[in-house]
Design a protein around this motif. Structure first.
Motif, mmCIF file in Angstrom:
data_model
loop_
_atom_site.group_PDB
_atom_site.id
_atom_site.type_symbol
_atom_site.label_atom_id
_atom_site.label_comp_id
_atom_site.label_asym_id
_atom_site.label_seq_id
_atom_site.Cartn_x
_atom_site.Cartn_y
_atom_site.Cartn_z
ATOM 1 N N ARG A 157 0.803 -1.206 0.028
ATOM 2 C CA ARG A 157 -0.167 0.008 -0.001
ATOM 3 C C ARG A 157 0.923 1.481 -0.120
ATOM 4 N N HIS A 158 1.942 1.009 0.677
ATOM 5 C CA HIS A 158 2.898 2.448 0.754
ATOM 6 C C HIS A 158 3.517 2.592 -0.440
ATOM 7 N N PHE A 202 3.195 5.929 -2.588
ATOM 8 C CA PHE A 202 4.281 6.556 -3.135
ATOM 9 C C PHE A 202 4.578 6.860 -4.638
ATOM 10 N N LEU A 203 4.244 5.843 -5.302
ATOM 11 C CA LEU A 203 4.254 5.564 -6.809
ATOM 12 C C LEU A 203 3.133 6.924 -7.323
ATOM 13 N N SER A 204 2.032 6.863 -6.677
ATOM 14 C CA SER A 204 0.964 7.896 -7.083
ATOM 15 C C SER A 204 1.466 9.334 -6.933
ATOM 16 N N VAL A 205 2.065 9.767 -5.827
ATOM 17 C CA VAL A 205 2.508 11.104 -5.861
ATOM 18 C C VAL A 205 3.788 11.120 -6.763
ATOM 19 N N PHE A 206 4.696 10.280 -6.935
ATOM 20 C CA PHE A 206 6.008 10.478 -7.575
ATOM 21 C C PHE A 206 5.289 10.756 -9.160
ATOM 22 N N SER A 246 2.748 3.873 -14.340
ATOM 23 C CA SER A 246 2.772 3.690 -13.016
ATOM 24 C C SER A 246 1.334 3.382 -12.510
ATOM 25 N N ASN A 247 0.435 3.757 -13.184
ATOM 26 C CA ASN A 247 -0.911 2.976 -12.736
ATOM 27 C C ASN A 247 -1.027 1.391 -12.832
ATOM 28 N N MET A 248 -0.274 0.900 -13.706
ATOM 29 C CA MET A 248 -0.111 -0.493 -14.104
ATOM 30 C C MET A 248 0.577 -1.202 -12.738
ATOM 31 N N GLN A 268 -1.074 -3.229 -9.664
ATOM 32 C CA GLN A 268 -0.352 -4.563 -9.238
ATOM 33 C C GLN A 268 0.056 -4.805 -7.670
ATOM 34 N N CYS A 269 0.558 -3.649 -7.101
ATOM 35 C CA CYS A 269 0.842 -3.619 -5.874
ATOM 36 C C CYS A 269 -0.664 -3.543 -4.928
#
Length: 134
Positions: free
Chosen positions: A22-23, A27-31, A75-77, A81-82
């Motif tokens: 989840r973290h 992080f990827l969403s903000v990045f 990034s969405n992919m 997956q995460c």
């Protein structure tokens, strides 16, 4: 299921992934948004760190729309997956009767009906037994 068991209540909910995943997704969403913003604004973050600008960043500056789409979709992919657990858990009267996480596959409709019938028979049998005080 509703045709065979009209009184059955079916609910669905998300099975949360482990906190580390989840973290990573957060992080990827903000990045992702930061990278897209830098591409659109034409800023070079590598000069801030006194690092030579890689060729892919120069390409992204020349192809902003395509680069932003690639960053967004890749990034969405990874985020999806995460966040995906693959869970499909079935409970009847708060008793677990099927777990995809344990079995590794989804039950067929025939298996599901058989499982529910067996659980309901067992539940009815247990309810008919006399209660003893210990």
């Amino acid at each position: 299921m509703h045709q065979r068991y009209p009184d059955i209540r079916i609910e669905g909910e998300n099975f949360l992934p482990q906190p580390v995943y989840r973290h990573v997704a957060s992080f990827l969403s903000v990045f992702k948004l930061a990278v897209i913003g830098l591409i659109i604004l034409g800023k070079d973050p590598f000069t801030f760190f006194n690092v030579e600008t890689p060729g892919i960043w120069l390409w992204a500056q020349e192809n902003k729309i395509y680069a932003c789409m690639m960053v967004f979709f890749l990034s969405n992919m990874i985020e999806n997956q995460c966040m995906s657990t693959g869970a499909f858990e079935i409970t009847l009267n708060d008793v677990p009767v099927w777990s995809k996480l344990q079995s590794g596959h989804l039950p067929s409709m025939q298996q599901l009906v058989q499982i529910l019938e067996n659980e309901m028979k067992l539940s009815a049998h247990m309810d008919s037994l006399p209660h003893r005080r210990v």
